[in-house]
Design an enzyme around this catalytic site. Sequence first.
Site, mmCIF file in Angstrom:
data_model
loop_
_atom_site.group_PDB
_atom_site.id
_atom_site.type_symbol
_atom_site.label_atom_id
_atom_site.label_comp_id
_atom_site.label_asym_id
_atom_site.label_seq_id
_atom_site.Cartn_x
_atom_site.Cartn_y
_atom_site.Cartn_z
ATOM 1 N N THR A 187 0.336 66.247 -9.603
ATOM 2 C CA THR A 187 1.361 67.040 -9.457
ATOM 3 C C THR A 187 2.204 67.043 -10.747
ATOM 4 O O THR A 187 2.951 67.871 -10.962
ATOM 5 C CB THR A 187 2.139 66.354 -8.382
ATOM 6 O OG1 THR A 187 1.339 66.238 -7.184
ATOM 7 C CG2 THR A 187 3.441 67.429 -7.893
ATOM 8 N N TYR A 239 -8.294 56.854 -6.571
ATOM 9 C CA TYR A 239 -7.961 58.025 -6.167
ATOM 10 C C TYR A 239 -9.145 59.028 -5.770
ATOM 11 O O TYR A 239 -9.890 59.186 -6.495
ATOM 12 C CB TYR A 239 -7.082 58.911 -7.212
ATOM 13 C CG TYR A 239 -6.523 60.106 -7.053
ATOM 14 C CD1 TYR A 239 -6.464 60.690 -5.648
ATOM 15 C CD2 TYR A 239 -6.037 60.741 -8.004
ATOM 16 C CE1 TYR A 239 -6.037 61.959 -5.439
ATOM 17 C CE2 TYR A 239 -5.497 62.156 -7.891
ATOM 18 C CZ TYR A 239 -5.487 62.610 -6.620
ATOM 19 O OH TYR A 239 -4.874 63.764 -6.410
ATOM 20 N N LYS A 269 -5.994 56.055 -2.292
ATOM 21 C CA LYS A 269 -5.416 57.250 -2.078
ATOM 22 C C LYS A 269 -6.625 58.382 -1.566
ATOM 23 O O LYS A 269 -7.306 58.788 -2.467
ATOM 24 C CB LYS A 269 -4.650 58.085 -3.077
ATOM 25 C CG LYS A 269 -3.997 59.289 -2.970
ATOM 26 C CD LYS A 269 -3.452 60.082 -4.082
ATOM 27 C CE LYS A 269 -2.908 61.456 -3.823
ATOM 28 N NZ LYS A 269 -2.238 62.228 -4.940
ATOM 29 N N ILE A 276 0.858 59.439 -0.361
ATOM 30 C CA ILE A 276 1.328 59.904 -1.722
ATOM 31 C C ILE A 276 1.434 61.226 -1.685
ATOM 32 O O ILE A 276 0.483 62.133 -1.791
ATOM 33 C CB ILE A 276 0.267 59.257 -2.734
ATOM 34 C CG1 ILE A 276 0.360 57.805 -2.839
ATOM 35 C CG2 ILE A 276 0.752 59.940 -4.105
ATOM 36 C CD1 ILE A 276 -0.655 57.119 -3.804
#
Length: 294
Positions: free
Chosen positions: A47, A135, A163, A206
């Site tokens: 992001t 991740y 995540k 998250i």
Amino acid sequence: MPHLFEGVGVALATPFTNNEVDYNALEKHVDFLLDNGVKAIIVNGTTAESPTLTEEEKEQVLESVIKQVNHRVTIIAGTGTNNTAKSIQASQRAKALGADAIMLITPYYNKTNQRGLVKHFETIANEVELPVVLYNVPSRTNMTIEPETVETLSHNQYIVAIKDATNDFEYYEDVKSRINQEEFALYSGNDDNVVEFYQRGGNGVISVIANAIPKEFQALYDAKQSGQDISNDFEPISKLLDALSVDVNPIPIKALTSHLGFGNYELRLPLLPLEDADAKVLINVFEQFKAGEL
């Protein structure tokens, strides 16, 4: 050991003004997040447009956020790349700046196998000696950390969480059955599945949307923890998430952070802002949400 956080961590967007990182806007945004109860801030992730930030900018943004937060919430630095040596270097710099943990994406483009993933993640973790969040986002990397691999990695003292952005609850349950959740946390990487994720015992999220609605998104987790049925509470958030799906992250969320006053509505190529008409529709839905009209 306690988890890095429980509840909402925000995948922080990077504000730009005239194509430069806007540190005043960044400070305002972080204050907004802290004032509204988030439990962690993830810096230099997807992001944040990390692929188009220079190494110097990444360090400056991380340093700015760490100083401002001043240990009030957990700071997780996105330092993963598809180059193990460079990931170690970035992670060591993050550690020196004071990050609480690092987040490591699976290697992309030069994809490896599961044995290579284990070696990649463990080499970084053992070299840096900082808590690691794996991740797993196959939609962006075309690479999955298989549940058996997560199990292996969870035995490393530094690898403490994942995540999970698969949006696949069969995968989630397989992973959950293989790890000790008292020592290894499960975080969703999908805002739209948090109700079921929490119901299945996930430790938090998250989040992208929490850049704009941190209070409401954290309240959802808190309500679930107190035993409430949060399905109805999630309905208006779900409608806002539908509006956010107009384009790929972080294009839509930055329309909202800009609307809230955190920098201009700018992204760096190859990303472009929404067309004006689409941005107006999204902002209108957001205003309806804030007014309780969804």
